[in-house]
Motif scaffolding. Structure first.
Motif, PDB file in Angstrom:
ATOM      1  N   ALA A 123      12.420 -25.090  13.112  1.00 21.47           N
ATOM      2  CA  ALA A 123      11.822 -26.226  13.819  1.00 21.47           C
ATOM      3  C   ALA A 123      10.768 -25.783  14.825  1.00 21.47           C
ATOM      4  CB  ALA A 123      12.924 -27.020  14.523  1.00 21.47           C
ATOM      5  N   ASP A 124      10.894 -24.566  15.354  1.00 15.21           N
ATOM      6  CA  ASP A 124       9.972 -24.114  16.392  1.00 15.21           C
ATOM      7  C   ASP A 124       8.849 -23.233  15.851  1.00 15.21           C
ATOM      8  OD1 ASP A 124      11.566 -22.018  15.678  1.00 15.21           O
ATOM      9  OD2 ASP A 124      11.932 -21.303  17.733  1.00 15.21           O
ATOM     10  N   PHE A 125       8.718 -23.135  14.522  1.00 14.11           N
ATOM     11  CA  PHE A 125       7.680 -22.260  13.969  1.00 14.11           C
ATOM     12  C   PHE A 125       6.314 -22.919  14.110  1.00 14.11           C
ATOM     13  CE2 PHE A 125       4.963 -20.843  10.437  1.00 14.11           C
ATOM     14  CZ  PHE A 125       4.886 -19.489  10.752  1.00 14.11           C
ATOM     15  N   ASP A 126       5.357 -22.184  14.688  1.00 10.74           N
ATOM     16  CA  ASP A 126       3.986 -22.648  14.889  1.00 10.74           C
ATOM     17  C   ASP A 126       3.066 -21.681  14.145  1.00 10.74           C
ATOM     18  OD1 ASP A 126       1.339 -22.997  15.890  1.00 10.74           O
ATOM     19  OD2 ASP A 126       2.127 -23.943  17.692  1.00 10.74           O
ATOM     20  N   LEU A 127       2.468 -22.119  13.052  1.00 17.89           N
ATOM     21  CA  LEU A 127       1.663 -21.238  12.204  1.00 17.89           C
ATOM     22  C   LEU A 127       0.469 -20.662  12.955  1.00 17.89           C
ATOM     23  CD1 LEU A 127       1.122 -20.006   9.419  1.00 17.89           C
ATOM     24  CD2 LEU A 127      -0.125 -22.096   8.821  1.00 17.89           C
ATOM     25  N   ALA A 128      -0.251 -21.506  13.692  1.00 18.43           N
ATOM     26  CA  ALA A 128      -1.436 -21.029  14.416  1.00 18.43           C
ATOM     27  C   ALA A 128      -1.058 -19.994  15.476  1.00 18.43           C
ATOM     28  CB  ALA A 128      -2.169 -22.210  15.058  1.00 18.43           C
ATOM     29  N   ALA A 129       0.032 -20.247  16.209  1.00 15.62           N
ATOM     30  CA  ALA A 129       0.470 -19.298  17.233  1.00 15.62           C
ATOM     31  C   ALA A 129       0.922 -17.993  16.599  1.00 15.62           C
ATOM     32  CB  ALA A 129       1.597 -19.911  18.063  1.00 15.62           C
ATOM     33  N   TYR A 130       1.628 -18.085  15.471  1.00 11.90           N
ATOM     34  CA  TYR A 130       2.061 -16.874  14.779  1.00 11.90           C
ATOM     35  C   TYR A 130       0.858 -16.051  14.354  1.00 11.90           C
ATOM     36  CZ  TYR A 130       3.404 -13.815  10.960  1.00 11.90           C
ATOM     37  OH  TYR A 130       3.551 -12.715  10.142  1.00 11.90           O
TER      38      TYR A 130
ATOM     39  N   TRP B  39       0.814  -1.224   0.000  1.00  9.61           N
ATOM     40  CA  TRP B  39       0.000   0.000   0.000  1.00  9.61           C
ATOM     41  C   TRP B  39       0.845   1.271   0.000  1.00  9.61           C
ATOM     42  CZ3 TRP B  39       0.585   3.382   4.091  1.00  9.61           C
ATOM     43  CH2 TRP B  39       1.191   2.870   5.236  1.00  9.61           C
ATOM     44  N   ARG B  40       2.111   1.195   0.467  1.00  7.19           N
ATOM     45  CA  ARG B  40       2.917   2.418   0.526  1.00  7.19           C
ATOM     46  C   ARG B  40       3.981   2.409  -0.576  1.00  7.19           C
ATOM     47  NH1 ARG B  40       4.764  -0.683   4.879  1.00  7.19           N
ATOM     48  NH2 ARG B  40       7.003  -1.193   4.842  1.00  7.19           N
ATOM     49  N   GLU B  41       4.523   3.597  -0.855  1.00  4.43           N
ATOM     50  CA  GLU B  41       5.545   3.749  -1.897  1.00  4.43           C
ATOM     51  C   GLU B  41       6.891   3.175  -1.427  1.00  4.43           C
ATOM     52  OE1 GLU B  41       5.171   4.754  -4.886  1.00  4.43           O
ATOM     53  OE2 GLU B  41       3.142   5.574  -4.804  1.00  4.43           O
ATOM     54  N   PRO B  42       7.660   2.565  -2.348  1.00  4.69           N
ATOM     55  CA  PRO B  42       7.232   2.157  -3.686  1.00  4.69           C
ATOM     56  C   PRO B  42       6.260   0.994  -3.598  1.00  4.69           C
ATOM     57  CG  PRO B  42       9.418   1.298  -3.218  1.00  4.69           C
ATOM     58  CD  PRO B  42       9.045   2.167  -2.061  1.00  4.69           C
ATOM     59  N   THR B  43       5.206   1.041  -4.400  1.00 10.53           N
ATOM     60  CA  THR B  43       4.134   0.055  -4.266  1.00 10.53           C
ATOM     61  C   THR B  43       4.549  -1.334  -4.741  1.00 10.53           C
ATOM     62  OG1 THR B  43       3.262   0.765  -6.404  1.00 10.53           O
ATOM     63  CG2 THR B  43       2.329   1.787  -4.430  1.00 10.53           C
ATOM     64  N   ASP B  44       5.245  -1.414  -5.870  1.00 13.59           N
ATOM     65  CA  ASP B  44       5.621  -2.715  -6.433  1.00 13.59           C
ATOM     66  C   ASP B  44       7.076  -3.019  -6.090  1.00 13.59           C
ATOM     67  OD1 ASP B  44       3.116  -2.507  -7.421  1.00 13.59           O
ATOM     68  OD2 ASP B  44       3.680  -2.419  -9.532  1.00 13.59           O
ATOM     69  N   VAL B  45       7.282  -4.089  -5.338  1.00 16.02           N
ATOM     70  CA  VAL B  45       8.622  -4.428  -4.855  1.00 16.02           C
ATOM     71  C   VAL B  45       8.918  -5.897  -5.156  1.00 16.02           C
ATOM     72  CG1 VAL B  45       8.620  -2.705  -3.011  1.00 16.02           C
ATOM     73  CG2 VAL B  45       7.695  -4.992  -2.568  1.00 16.02           C
ATOM     74  N   ARG B  46      10.193  -6.209  -5.258  1.00 16.09           N
ATOM     75  CA  ARG B  46      10.637  -7.585  -5.437  1.00 16.09           C
ATOM     76  C   ARG B  46      10.982  -8.172  -4.068  1.00 16.09           C
ATOM     77  NH1 ARG B  46       9.711 -10.846  -9.418  1.00 16.09           N
ATOM     78  NH2 ARG B  46      11.732 -11.896  -9.115  1.00 16.09           N
ATOM     79  N   ARG B  47      10.567  -9.407  -3.859  1.00 13.91           N
ATOM     80  CA  ARG B  47      10.822 -10.056  -2.579  1.00 13.91           C
ATOM     81  C   ARG B  47      11.259 -11.511  -2.807  1.00 13.91           C
ATOM     82  NH1 ARG B  47      11.013  -5.713  -0.837  1.00 13.91           N
ATOM     83  NH2 ARG B  47       9.744  -4.723   0.786  1.00 13.91           N
ATOM     84  N   ARG B  48      12.180 -11.947  -1.960  1.00 12.21           N
ATOM     85  CA  ARG B  48      12.548 -13.364  -1.897  1.00 12.21           C
ATOM     86  C   ARG B  48      11.843 -13.945  -0.683  1.00 12.21           C
ATOM     87  NH1 ARG B  48      15.765 -16.485   1.111  1.00 12.21           N
ATOM     88  NH2 ARG B  48      16.834 -18.303   0.165  1.00 12.21           N
ATOM     89  N   LEU B  49      10.978 -14.919  -0.909  1.00  8.91           N
ATOM     90  CA  LEU B  49      10.153 -15.462   0.161  1.00  8.91           C
ATOM     91  C   LEU B  49      10.522 -16.910   0.446  1.00  8.91           C
ATOM     92  CD1 LEU B  49       6.580 -14.159  -0.822  1.00  8.91           C
ATOM     93  CD2 LEU B  49       8.351 -13.007   0.514  1.00  8.91           C
ATOM     94  N   GLU B  50      10.517 -17.230   1.728  1.00 13.18           N
ATOM     95  CA  GLU B  50      10.610 -18.614   2.175  1.00 13.18           C
ATOM     96  C   GLU B  50       9.255 -18.938   2.810  1.00 13.18           C
ATOM     97  OE1 GLU B  50      13.947 -18.875   4.797  1.00 13.18           O
ATOM     98  OE2 GLU B  50      15.405 -18.315   3.255  1.00 13.18           O
ATOM     99  N   PRO B  51       8.302 -19.434   2.019  1.00 17.44           N
ATOM    100  CA  PRO B  51       6.914 -19.584   2.496  1.00 17.44           C
ATOM    101  C   PRO B  51       6.768 -20.670   3.551  1.00 17.44           C
ATOM    102  CG  PRO B  51       7.161 -20.529   0.308  1.00 17.44           C
ATOM    103  CD  PRO B  51       8.457 -19.844   0.616  1.00 17.44           C
ATOM    104  N   LEU B  52       6.251 -20.276   4.715  1.00 16.07           N
ATOM    105  CA  LEU B  52       6.124 -21.190   5.850  1.00 16.07           C
ATOM    106  C   LEU B  52       4.719 -21.731   6.014  1.00 16.07           C
ATOM    107  CD1 LEU B  52       8.168 -19.069   8.418  1.00 16.07           C
ATOM    108  CD2 LEU B  52       8.979 -21.025   7.085  1.00 16.07           C
ATOM    109  N   GLY B  53       3.712 -20.998   5.520  1.00 14.66           N
ATOM    110  CA  GLY B  53       2.341 -21.466   5.699  1.00 14.66           C
ATOM    111  C   GLY B  53       1.342 -20.563   5.025  1.00 14.66           C
ATOM    112  N   LEU B  54       0.141 -21.102   4.795  1.00 10.28           N
ATOM    113  CA  LEU B  54      -0.967 -20.361   4.197  1.00 10.28           C
ATOM    114  C   LEU B  54      -2.094 -20.248   5.210  1.00 10.28           C
ATOM    115  CD1 LEU B  54      -1.115 -21.812   0.586  1.00 10.28           C
ATOM    116  CD2 LEU B  54      -0.972 -19.379   1.138  1.00 10.28           C
ATOM    117  N   VAL B  55      -2.765 -19.092   5.211  1.00 16.85           N
ATOM    118  CA  VAL B  55      -3.892 -18.856   6.106  1.00 16.85           C
ATOM    119  C   VAL B  55      -5.055 -18.306   5.285  1.00 16.85           C
ATOM    120  CG1 VAL B  55      -4.743 -17.541   8.084  1.00 16.85           C
ATOM    121  CG2 VAL B  55      -2.387 -18.391   8.081  1.00 16.85           C
TER     122      VAL B  55
END
Length: 321
Positions: free
Chosen positions: A213-220, A161-177
């Motif tokens: 190892a300690d990542f908890d999606l629901a708790a996050y 939503w803020r400038e610059p609006t379109d950015v490049r990111r490297r993601l390590e996807p941990l979970g979907l909600v």
């Protein structure tokens, strides 16, 4: 694949009883000729499958031939069939997989538990998105889900939503909600939360990452929502509420907790507000059931709006001139 189709054919007969070749072909989305070949393959494998000719004929399994799923109570069987939400599963590219899984479980259930499951499926339907909202366009959702499952890095172009609006990111996807019909991906580094519908471009990387190892999606997610509300509602308003007036969101919870009944039956309460503009719009929905006392700027804006509305709706016949 042929092997999965053979299992589906077997489970259909186990669940529904006698079925014709045409009915099986329609369910499996294959030709009748393919059904004939599959039936021959099952028979050759020793499955006690018989075909009856005539108007009431069809294929059936020898009575008592079934795989039973043990250990489930009636309530567990009901919950199992209530948990499947076909819309989100289809968005993830798992629609056929969900249908196949439910078919397998249903076929393995004893008759009594199967009746309980059918009862739930026929009486409860889950629809996650809210009213009057268009579904988000999430063309990259299956790719994100695949990366979450396989632990693979993604390179994305993301619109914020803020400038610059379109950015490049490297993601390590941990979970979907899935929240209120909208998909979010939680990804490292951070971790941080991204709306999947705001991913403009996506390139899967030939790179694995190590999931903490300690990542908890629901708790996050619980902590993320709490922090989000704290950051969003930075100010507060002092209001008077008429009997029966209903606020929404965090304001409703806080109003109930801070309520001070007044002699005239109204309630005095302090409620969190996102901004003057947002509070102005939200409070106007309550009409004469709310009075804003503080902050002074918000009270003045409410008064100006009410004055303008009174002028616009006056009945002296001069409004149109």
């Amino acid at each position: 694949m042929k092997s999965s189709r053979l299992v589906s054919l077997l489970l259909l007969l186990q669940t529904r009883g006698r079925m014709t070749a045409a009915q099986l072909a329609e369910e499996l989305e294959v030709s009748v000729r393919t059904v004939y070949r599959d039936v021959e393959a099952l028979s050759a494998a020793g499955v006690p499958l018989y075909g009856d000719a005539g108007h009431a004929g069809g294929y059936r399994l020898l009575d008592g031939y079934r795989t039973r799923l043990t250990g489930l109570t009636a309530q567990e069987a009901e919950a199992l069939f209530l948990s499947g939400v076909p819309g989100p599963a289809a968005e993830l590219g798992l629609g056929p997989v969900l249908a196949a899984a439910q078919l397998k479980v249903r076929a393995a259930l004893p008759a009594e538990l199967r009746a309980h499951a059918d009862r739930v499926a026929g009486r409860f339907h889950l629809d996650a998105p809210g009213w009057y909202t268009d579904a988000d366009d999430t063309p990259y959702l299956p790719a994100v889900a695949d990366a979450v499952w396989r632990g693979r890095v993604l390179h994305v172009t993301y619109r914020r939503w803020r400038e610059p609006t379109d950015v490049r990111r490297r993601l390590e996807p941990l979970g979907l909600v899935l929240k209120a019909g909208r998909w979010y991906v939680v990804a490292a580094p951070g971790p941080r939360t991204y709306r999947v519908d705001q991913i403009l471009e996506l390139t899967p990387a030939d790179e694995d990452f190590t999931r903490p190892a300690d990542f908890d999606l629901a708790a996050y997610w619980t902590a993320y929502q709490r922090d989000f509300h704290r950051a969003l509602y930075r100010a507060e308003a002092l209001v008077r509420l008429a009997p029966g007036a209903r606020l929404t969101g965090p304001a409703a919870e806080t109003a109930h907790r801070t309520a001070h009944p007044q002699p005239d039956g109204w309630t005095l309460a302090r409620v969190p507000i996102e901004s003057l503009d947002h509070a102005h719009a939200e409070f106007l929905r309550l009409g004469t059931d709310i009075e804003v006392l503080e902050p002074a700027e918000l009270r003045a804006r409410m008064a100006d709006t009410v004055t303008e509305l009174a002028w616009r709706y006056r009945t002296d016949g001069d409004a149109a001139t």
